[in-house]
Write a protein that holds these residues in place. Sequence first.
Motif, PDB file in Angstrom:
ATOM      1  N   ALA A 178       0.844  -1.201   0.000  1.00 24.04           N
ATOM      2  CA  ALA A 178       0.000   0.000   0.000  1.00 24.04           C
ATOM      3  C   ALA A 178       0.877   1.248   0.000  1.00 24.04           C
ATOM      4  O   ALA A 178       0.588   2.224  -0.694  1.00 24.04           O
ATOM      5  CB  ALA A 178      -0.922  -0.007   1.218  1.00 24.04           C
ATOM      6  N   HIS A 179       1.967   1.185   0.758  1.00 22.54           N
ATOM      7  CA  HIS A 179       2.928   2.301   0.764  1.00 22.54           C
ATOM      8  C   HIS A 179       3.527   2.488  -0.633  1.00 22.54           C
ATOM      9  O   HIS A 179       3.547   3.602  -1.172  1.00 22.54           O
ATOM     10  CB  HIS A 179       4.020   2.033   1.789  1.00 22.54           C
ATOM     11  CG  HIS A 179       5.175   2.984   1.677  1.00 22.54           C
ATOM     12  ND1 HIS A 179       5.151   4.246   2.223  1.00 22.54           N
ATOM     13  CD2 HIS A 179       6.374   2.858   1.049  1.00 22.54           C
ATOM     14  CE1 HIS A 179       6.289   4.864   1.944  1.00 22.54           C
ATOM     15  NE2 HIS A 179       7.056   4.041   1.228  1.00 22.54           N
ATOM     16  N   LEU A 180       3.986   1.379  -1.214  1.00 27.53           N
ATOM     17  CA  LEU A 180       4.637   1.443  -2.525  1.00 27.53           C
ATOM     18  C   LEU A 180       3.683   1.980  -3.596  1.00 27.53           C
ATOM     19  O   LEU A 180       4.073   2.772  -4.459  1.00 27.53           O
ATOM     20  CB  LEU A 180       5.134   0.040  -2.917  1.00 27.53           C
ATOM     21  CG  LEU A 180       5.685  -0.148  -4.333  1.00 27.53           C
ATOM     22  CD1 LEU A 180       6.909   0.730  -4.575  1.00 27.53           C
ATOM     23  CD2 LEU A 180       6.032  -1.618  -4.580  1.00 27.53           C
ATOM     24  N   ALA A 181       2.430   1.546  -3.545  1.00 26.23           N
ATOM     25  CA  ALA A 181       1.473   1.912  -4.588  1.00 26.23           C
ATOM     26  C   ALA A 181       0.910   3.315  -4.399  1.00 26.23           C
ATOM     27  O   ALA A 181       0.209   3.824  -5.267  1.00 26.23           O
ATOM     28  CB  ALA A 181       0.328   0.898  -4.630  1.00 26.23           C
ATOM     29  N   GLY A 182       1.220   3.936  -3.255  1.00 26.90           N
ATOM     30  CA  GLY A 182       0.749   5.296  -3.035  1.00 26.90           C
ATOM     31  C   GLY A 182      -0.706   5.386  -2.595  1.00 26.90           C
ATOM     32  O   GLY A 182      -1.398   6.356  -2.894  1.00 26.90           O
ATOM     33  N   VAL A 183      -1.176   4.357  -1.877  1.00 25.97           N
ATOM     34  CA  VAL A 183      -2.529   4.420  -1.310  1.00 25.97           C
ATOM     35  C   VAL A 183      -2.579   5.558  -0.297  1.00 25.97           C
ATOM     36  O   VAL A 183      -1.643   5.760   0.466  1.00 25.97           O
ATOM     37  CB  VAL A 183      -2.878   3.073  -0.644  1.00 25.97           C
ATOM     38  CG1 VAL A 183      -4.144   3.177   0.191  1.00 25.97           C
ATOM     39  CG2 VAL A 183      -3.005   1.975  -1.699  1.00 25.97           C
ATOM     40  N   ASP A 184      -3.675   6.332  -0.293  1.00 28.53           N
ATOM     41  CA  ASP A 184      -3.742   7.508   0.569  1.00 28.53           C
ATOM     42  C   ASP A 184      -4.159   7.201   1.997  1.00 28.53           C
ATOM     43  O   ASP A 184      -3.609   7.732   2.939  1.00 28.53           O
ATOM     44  CB  ASP A 184      -4.708   8.543  -0.041  1.00 28.53           C
ATOM     45  CG  ASP A 184      -4.194   9.049  -1.373  1.00 28.53           C
ATOM     46  OD1 ASP A 184      -3.176   9.762  -1.374  1.00 28.53           O
ATOM     47  OD2 ASP A 184      -4.781   8.703  -2.423  1.00 28.53           O
ATOM     48  N   ARG A 185      -5.189   6.359   2.138  1.00 36.51           N
ATOM     49  CA  ARG A 185      -5.683   6.058   3.484  1.00 36.51           C
ATOM     50  C   ARG A 185      -5.973   4.568   3.574  1.00 36.51           C
ATOM     51  O   ARG A 185      -6.413   3.948   2.609  1.00 36.51           O
ATOM     52  CB  ARG A 185      -6.956   6.858   3.783  1.00 36.51           C
ATOM     53  CG  ARG A 185      -6.757   8.363   3.596  1.00 36.51           C
ATOM     54  CD  ARG A 185      -8.032   9.145   3.852  1.00 36.51           C
ATOM     55  NE  ARG A 185      -8.394   9.138   5.264  1.00 36.51           N
ATOM     56  CZ  ARG A 185      -9.447   9.777   5.760  1.00 36.51           C
ATOM     57  NH1 ARG A 185     -10.259  10.436   4.953  1.00 36.51           N
ATOM     58  NH2 ARG A 185      -9.716   9.735   7.042  1.00 36.51           N
TER      59      ARG A 185
END
Lengths: 430, 430
Positions: A178-185
């Motif tokens: 999720a961090h790598l993919a740029g998930v916001d929340r």
Amino acid sequence: MQVHRLDTRDADFDARLDALLDRAPEAGAEVVRAVDQIIADVRQRGDAALVELTNRFDRRTLTSAAELSVPRETRQHAWDALDPALRDALEQAATRIRAYAEHQKLQGFEFTDGLGNRLGQQVTPLDRVGLYVPGGKAAYPSSVLMNAIPARVAGVDEIVMVVPAPGGELNPVVLAAAHLAGVDRVFTLGGAQAVAALAYGTQTIPSVDKIVGPGNAFVAAAKRAVFGKVGIDSIAGPSEIVVISDGASDPRWIAMDLFSQAEHGEDSESILISTDAAFLDRVAAAMDERVATLPRAGIVEVSIRERGALILVRDLDEACAVSNRIAPEHLELAVDAPRALLPKIRHAGAIFIGRHTPEAFGDYCAGPNHVLPTSRAARFSNPLGVYEFQKRSSLIECTPEGARPLAAIAGRIADAEGLQAHAQSARDRA
Amino acid sequence: MQVHRLDTRDADFDARLDALLDRAPEAGAEVVRAVDQIIADVRQRGDAALVELTNRFDRRTLTSAAELSVPRETRQHAWDALDPALRDALEQAATRIRAYAEHQKLQGFEFTDGLGNRLGQQVTPLDRVGLYVPGGKAAYPSSVLMNAIPARVAGVDEIVMVVPAPGGELNPVVLAAAHLAGVDRVFTLGGAQAVAALAYGTQTIPSVDKIVGPGNAFVAAAKRAVFGKVGIDSIAGPSEIVVISDGASDPRWIAMDLFSQAEHGEDSESILISTDAAFLDRVAAAMDERVATLPRAGIVEVSIRERGALILVRDLDEACAVSNRIAPEHLELAVDAPRALLPKIRHAGAIFIGRHTPEAFGDYCAGPNHVLPTSRAARFSNPLGVYEFQKRSSLIECTPEGARPLAAIAGRIADAEGLQAHAQSARDRA
């Protein structure tokens, strides 16, 4: 190991193939009823319902909905703590998924008609999307990349991810992805309550415009129920693979390709179609030999016995015809001249061309999305892609002169339909 | 006539706008239950159920399902018997709809990655689609053109149209439009039973891959229920228009544009947003004056009273922001420099640019489709278009050398996900 053996020359071939394929995912009435209640509850009581339902279904001990949030630093830490080799693999996968997604972006267009009017289409990204990630044993970091990256490429403002944490447990690799993919929340929330919260919003969970991602029967039923209020991607069914072989591949490779679907679950479907009867025997032998090496051998054996098949066909044209009937999620063309078959393939989610392209590449890192139509939905639907996170607005701009002929046409048809305000509104511009 | 008056400067503006918009189309539990029973009946008894249900709901006296079919000659005769002026108008509309649709065709792509592997996307048309056309008073020939022509342009093999004939009555203009649009087969069938027949097939009705077209609550519930087994376009809600005006248009034109939505039904939504309070008054006066000229004045008055609104805003930026909240099916930009507003419009099904482009042009003959997202679905979905009748297959073709690095990446992530058959299948190619 046991596997169905079919032959297109047999009188009962059609019936046997139909029986093998007959498993449209349909939610039981109790599931639908339970899901309807959960949705109504979340709509009415918001956060309070979320806390209660999550404590009950996921065995949590939350006292407030604020505890559902997984802060950005937690995801960053999960990423930093990852084995560098795995981090590198995820990064390379993400780069390839992004590069492919860039090719999928929808483009607007405009042109001038013969009357001088401008016609066209404007493309815009969705504002906010929700990404459902299953928790527990089926929490796959690759799914996070496959769902979030196309949304990011489309230009979506905000990506909200929900993932249940049964008993409070959360897969750190999923958080890292999720961090790598740029998930916001990120919220630790699952089941129908997560879908309801994303569709209608609560005090803590923002409402989104579209919900994507796979889930169990409750999630599927909830997505069906909220469809219309928000967009949804599709109702995911069990995974499927069809391999078309001319008999010249290593049978051990083909056996393992079939297993790579079978290991997803006992209802996965793994079908080999070949023109070579002896090759089918060799693959069967290779399956017997290789299954023992797998930690999930038990699942694989049930899946192959229930839903696996080795199908003998007369020629490769017939192989394509059988594959089109199945409309598989994944199709491997393990033949000498695979490109010659492509124009004959009408329905398949993803096509893996040639002997050196196993389906597993598509699951992780080839670039195209691994979220694909299942249960014969390849007849009418698409892989998940950037286009699922964009939408079109039609554009019409008339000049005073260009409007006149349109006023006449529209007026006449509106008359025939008995819609006089339409007719008059058109003729006002005549 | 009565109409809501709102002002963004008022403290209760948000609440009042929300109240006005709060009408997501939701089927009652009884409708869902009835529809589920009808679908089960059609699946089980096929033609026999169709005959019974059609006799009951459409007051027919069929003795066999064969009588449901409307032969090609009947459609040809309907076309030949049409008033030549109307025939000409329909032909011109069809030509323009087709020309626009040609611009929407999806194109495949292919590229080579840095490793020498080929990646791409193949686009194919759907095999067979079902087109639902409402019968009775809302039987619109324009809907036949708007649904069938894009399918034809996409290359769909077979278009099957269903239209109920209550009491045996059928609108000849609808049949003529089916002839013009090149519909392949027509059956006088409606309601949930028509949707069920198209989704599952009966002895007489062929099963299709996707069902498009509007319908009543039963049709909508049936489409939701069969979604997954077949594709569907969307769940249609009441029609909507938003007009953004700078106050310099003829108020009589704007009044009639609002009426052209309002006359669709009492639940239609017609909203004018303007920076000019005096103009809102002038439009209100023009509505009073012009409504009397309309045969459907009664419907218009109820619709405008219940769902109409004149909204005063501070400036055109705020007008766009309010419109984006509404995410209307139709949006008219009746301002001096309409192109300047376009980048600020994030959600709208179709945008009518400038004072000489009334929404009614889009309903009939401008070219873009009149099947558009309603009930705020423009936040996440598309106008009906050629792309709804095409689908994509991902293409992946690795060389032996290009496969090796992918085997390493896929193997490593598959290990992390505990999917050993995936890992081994990938590494077989290393």
